[in-house]
Design an enzyme around this catalytic site. Structure first.
Site, short mmCIF file in Angstrom:
data_model
loop_
_atom_site.label_atom_id
_atom_site.label_comp_id
_atom_site.label_asym_id
_atom_site.label_seq_id
_atom_site.Cartn_x
_atom_site.Cartn_y
_atom_site.Cartn_z
N ASP A 3 4.80 -16.94 -53.77
CA ASP A 3 5.13 -16.18 -52.33
C ASP A 3 5.91 -17.30 -51.49
OD1 ASP A 3 3.22 -14.35 -53.47
OD2 ASP A 3 1.64 -15.36 -52.37
N1 URA Z 1 -0.98 -15.87 -56.55
C1 URA Z 1 -0.52 -15.67 -55.07
O1 URA Z 1 -1.25 -15.05 -54.24
N2 URA Z 1 0.63 -16.13 -54.52
C2 URA Z 1 1.48 -17.00 -55.23
O2 URA Z 1 2.32 -17.19 -54.94
C3 URA Z 1 1.11 -17.31 -56.67
C4 URA Z 1 -0.04 -16.82 -57.24
#
Ligand code: URA
Length: 249
Positions: free
Chosen positions: A118
């Site tokens: 993310d």
């Molecule tokens: N899980 C998440 O919630 N975000 C990420 O970036 C990777 C795994």
């Protein structure tokens, strides 16, 4: 005769090689060759149609406008993804691809991230143009573990590790329970979580499912490959073949 004959390096036309590495269209790279801007072993190449052997040392032997040739495919990059950049061309905002040399966005085959982090997650990110390698890392069949360090809004309650490892947790809107995941409690609001799947926002949604909220998330490991501690956010380098193998070790 005994032993194996050495495998011959594949060959590619010079103009195709350079165009596929993003140096310009076939016509533009032919102009570079005409202007003696492409050298092999110190001598200018004169024919854009010359066949070039793709030997592993080609980047050390060929220069384009005085600079070493970019690494030909297959190429895999290890990056310390910083906060605030996205992993997809389609998402709004600055992308991880913009941290790499600009012409790499025109490479063929294209570079893609192996899974996504993310915008608000930092840490170990792999970027590759090697399709089979990408599939091996993300395929649920191979169970490559990914390890995250999560900082939480509220103290852990104590039952989370058992729930996450049970293989029964169902995320909102999904029909298949999550595979077992390992939670290591590091402090009241800090934990390491190792998962083998890559569902959308998985770590944040797992903690949301137990009434908590992730305030910071960092990935420090994919399989046997750890993010090198000396690597600053935003830094990147080519992944070695040994490091690739370490992922599956
Ligand atoms: N899980 C998440 O919630 N975000 C990420 O970036 C990777 C795994």
């Amino acid at each position: 005769m005994t032993g194996k004959a050495p495998t011959k390096a594949p060959q590619v036309r010079l103009d195709r090689l350079l165009a596929n590495l993003g140096y310009g269209s076939r016509r533009e790279v032919a102009a570079l060759v005409m202007h003696r801007q492409v050298e092999l072993d110190g001598a200018a190449l004169r024919d854009a149609g010359a066949r070039i052997a793709l030997t592993p040392d080609l980047s050390a032997r060929m220069t384009v406008v005085g600079q070493p040739l970019d690494p030909p495919a297959p190429l895999t990059i290890l990056m310390h993804k910083p906060l605030g950049v996205v992993c997809s061309h389609r998402e709004a905002g600055r992308s991880v691809y913009e941290l790499l040399p600009r012409r790499w966005q025109a490479r063929m085959p294209a570079l893609s991230t192996i899974g996504r982090l993310d915008k608000d997650t930092s840490g170990l990110l792999l970027i590759t143009d090697d399709g089979p390698f990408l599939h091996r890392v993300i395929s649920p069949k191979h169970h490559v573990p990914k390890r995250y360090l999560a900082t939480l809004d509220r103290p852990l309650e104590g039952g989370e590790a058992a729930l996450f490892s049970a293989g029964t947790l169902m995320l909102d809107g999904e029909t298949m329970p999550l595979a077992p995941a390992e939670l290591e409690v590091l402090g009241p609001k800090e934990a390491r979580l190792t998962i083998t799947e890559g569902r959308y926002h998985q770590v944040r949604r797992m903690f949301a499912a137990v009434g908590n909220h992730v305030v910071a998330l960092h990935r420090d490991r994919i399989g046997g490959l750890a993010l090198p501690p000396e690597m600053e956010p935003g830094a990147w380098r080519q992944l070695s073949l040994d490091e690739q193998a370490a992922i599956f070790a």
